[in-house]
Design an enzyme around this catalytic site. Structure first.
Site, short mmCIF file in Angstrom:
data_model
loop_
_atom_site.label_atom_id
_atom_site.label_comp_id
_atom_site.label_asym_id
_atom_site.label_seq_id
_atom_site.Cartn_x
_atom_site.Cartn_y
_atom_site.Cartn_z
N PHE A 112 2.68 -4.74 3.53
CA PHE A 112 2.24 -5.43 2.31
C PHE A 112 0.80 -5.12 1.94
O PHE A 112 0.39 -5.30 0.79
CB PHE A 112 2.44 -6.94 2.47
CG PHE A 112 1.34 -7.69 3.17
CD1 PHE A 112 0.40 -8.41 2.46
CD2 PHE A 112 1.26 -7.68 4.56
CE1 PHE A 112 -0.61 -9.12 3.11
CE2 PHE A 112 0.27 -8.39 5.21
CZ PHE A 112 -0.68 -9.11 4.49
N LYS A 113 0.01 -4.61 2.89
CA LYS A 113 -1.38 -4.30 2.59
C LYS A 113 -1.50 -3.24 1.49
O LYS A 113 -2.51 -3.15 0.80
CB LYS A 113 -2.11 -3.85 3.85
CG LYS A 113 -2.04 -4.84 5.02
CD LYS A 113 -2.68 -6.16 4.71
CE LYS A 113 -2.50 -7.19 5.81
NZ LYS A 113 -3.19 -6.94 7.04
N ASP A 114 -0.44 -2.42 1.32
CA ASP A 114 -0.47 -1.41 0.26
C ASP A 114 -0.59 -2.04 -1.13
O ASP A 114 -1.13 -1.42 -2.04
CB ASP A 114 0.80 -0.56 0.29
CG ASP A 114 0.88 0.34 1.51
OD1 ASP A 114 -0.16 0.86 1.93
OD2 ASP A 114 2.00 0.53 2.03
N THR A 147 -3.73 -3.29 7.95
CA THR A 147 -4.82 -3.08 6.99
C THR A 147 -5.48 -1.72 7.20
O THR A 147 -5.81 -1.02 6.25
CB THR A 147 -5.88 -4.20 7.10
OG1 THR A 147 -5.30 -5.42 6.66
CG2 THR A 147 -7.10 -3.89 6.25
#
Length: 494
Positions: A112-114, A147
């Site tokens: 999800f950091k993308d 991250t």
């Protein structure tokens, strides 16, 4: 829109300056002076739009020194088909009438950091131009697993930037480590830190707050910035996907406009659920925000008691991105719930630094109870959730499993049957060994070789960039103790 520090409201700046700085020099987090409000008409205008347009529209409410044209161009670059493997970018998967899953792992690093770290480099590059900055930004990152890779992927070879990532030695999955130590790019660096994520995060914050280090680096033509969720440029793109998910549910007839929805978010550093809180504060019809923790249940205890106490055992779990005891983004929540009382927040943070704990006011405690519900899931429960969902035909990773389990805890304890979206933060292929075990297989190794085994067992396709890790050459192998992180940065920026 101006931004100021959670510890000193007299420090005010435009959004470009806030994104460039990352962390306030007083150690506080830079936060918008007001929360823009959205109404039914705004949401209705987004229902038929693509994710890129939604992102530009929502972010434009906060980034008033960026143009709409800029933000739309950034969104098209960040979330285009060359980066994401689905046109929907952040699709919502329906599991039953009242249960949906928001998939945030379709980007280049399968996490999800993308969603934020494909956008942040563009926001930062524009900020350098807008502020007339001639020095090179050095991005310092502490990562609990995802991250670091996402930040390096976003910043690799971006002009006028360098990026150094610190991760806890033996504290991330083998696939996560392989992603980081094989990262390409002439401006990237990686170092393992002996200790856990909190040690790495504390080290990065210490470097940021050290005037001598900043002066030395300025003399070399550098200034420090952050890609962690302490940077507002990380939090804001995350607000978008909660609003987008709501619009998708309305578009697909799963909700009527105005109906409330609950979100259940697996989190350790509190940034992902904080973004959901901001979406609710803006006017998104959200009921309860369900905060899901693993065995490191400091957030669960805090939300239930109002006492934040990091003085407890640190557990290394199968959901390593949540193995955190110091949740940095809580500071922004406390600032908002205290009525932006910077002195009160400063006192809490000083107590945390001195004693490892603090207790919030009765007002904040009551406000948290109204907005949030906290629960945690141990290792057995995490594995059980993976197995149960796989039997239903849906393969999930260890962090998503924590959310799924805590969501069911919430439902059992409260009887709340509001439509609920639980958040899926990573591809199951990033944690192959634990996922294989949970579905009844015996892992034949512990590294990237397990990608093929999990694919063979489930038939679920391997994300193409993870598949590309096979046989990729390791570029970085440096390890340091926490006090040595300063030297690593100074060596990197010679």
């Amino acid at each position: 829109m101006k931004y100021y520090s959670t510890r000193d409201r007299s420090l005010r700046m435009d959004s470009a300056e806030a994104i460039k700085m990352g962390l306030s020099r007083d150690g506080g987090l830079l936060t918008p002076e007001a929360i823009p409000q959205i109404d039914r008409a705004f949401l209705e205008s987004l229902v038929g739009e693509c994710y890129q347009t939604r992102a530009a529209r929502v972010m434009g409410l906060y980034l008033t020194d960026y143009t709409e044209e800029e933000l739309l161009a950034f969104a098209k670059n960040a979330y285009g088909p060359d980066k994401f493997d689905t046109e929907a970018v952040a699709p919502v998967r329906t599991l039953d009438e009242t249960t949906h899953c928001l998939e945030l792992w379709h980007g280049p690093t399968s996490a999800f950091k993308d969603m934020a770290l494909q956008m942040l480099p563009q926001l930062l590059s524009a900020a350098l131009r807008k502020t007339g900055e001639d020095k090179t930004a050095c991005i310092l990152v502490a990562t609990s697993g995802d991250t670091g890779k996402a930040a390096m992927e976003g910043f690799a070879d971006v002009p006028q930037t360098k990026i150094m990532v610190f991760y806890p030695k033996d504290g991330v999955s083998k696939v996560q480590e392989a992603q980081m130590v094989t990262q390409e790019g002439e401006n990237v660096g990686v170092c393992a830190v002996v200790g856990n994520f909190d040690d790495a995060q504390a080290g990065v914050k210490r470097i940021f707050s050290d005037p001598a280090t900043r002066e030395t680096l300025a003399g070399r033509g550098y200034f420090l910035s952050s890609a962690n969720s302490i940077n507002w440029g990380r939090i804001l793109p995350q607000v978008v996907y909660y609003i987008s998910a709501y619009c998708d549910l309305v578009r697909d007839g799963k909700l009527s406009m105005g109906d409330r929805v609950n979100f259940c978010v697996p989190t350790g550093n509190f940034g992902d659920i904080l973004a959901a809180y901001y979406a609710k504060r803006m006017g998104l019809p959200v009921g309860k925000l369900i905060c899901a923790s693993n065995r490191n249940d400091v957030l669960t205890d805090f939300l239930r008691t109002g006492v934040y106490d990091r003085n407890r055992p640190f557990h290394t779990t199968m959901s390593p991105s949540m193995d955190i005891l110091v949740s940095s983004n809580l500071e922004r929540l406390l600032f908002d719930l205290s009525g932006e009382n910077d002195a009160e927040v400063r006192g809490y943070m000083e107590a945390l630094a001195k004693d490892g704990k603090y207790e919030v006011s009765d007002g904040i405690r009551a406000a948290m109870k109204e907005q949030f519900w906290g629960g945690f899931c141990g290792e057995d429960g995490t594995a059980a959730a993976i197995g149960e969902y796989y039997k239903k035909g849906y393969l999930i990773d260890t962090h998503t499993a924590v959310a799924a389990s805590v969501m069911e805890q919430y439902r059992r304890e409260t009887g709340d049957r509001t439509v609920t979206v639980f958040v899926s933060t990573a591809s199951p292929y990033k944690f192959c060994n634990h996922v294989l075990t949970a579905i009844g297989e015996t892992p034949a190794g512990d590294g990237v070789e397990l990608l093929d085994q999990l694919n063979g067992a489930t038939g679920v396709p391997v994300p193409r960039r993870l598949a590309a890790l096979r046989g990729k050459e390791r570029r970085f192998d440096r390890t340091c103790e926490k006090p040595g992180m300063d030297d690593v940065v100074l060596d990197f920026l010679k």
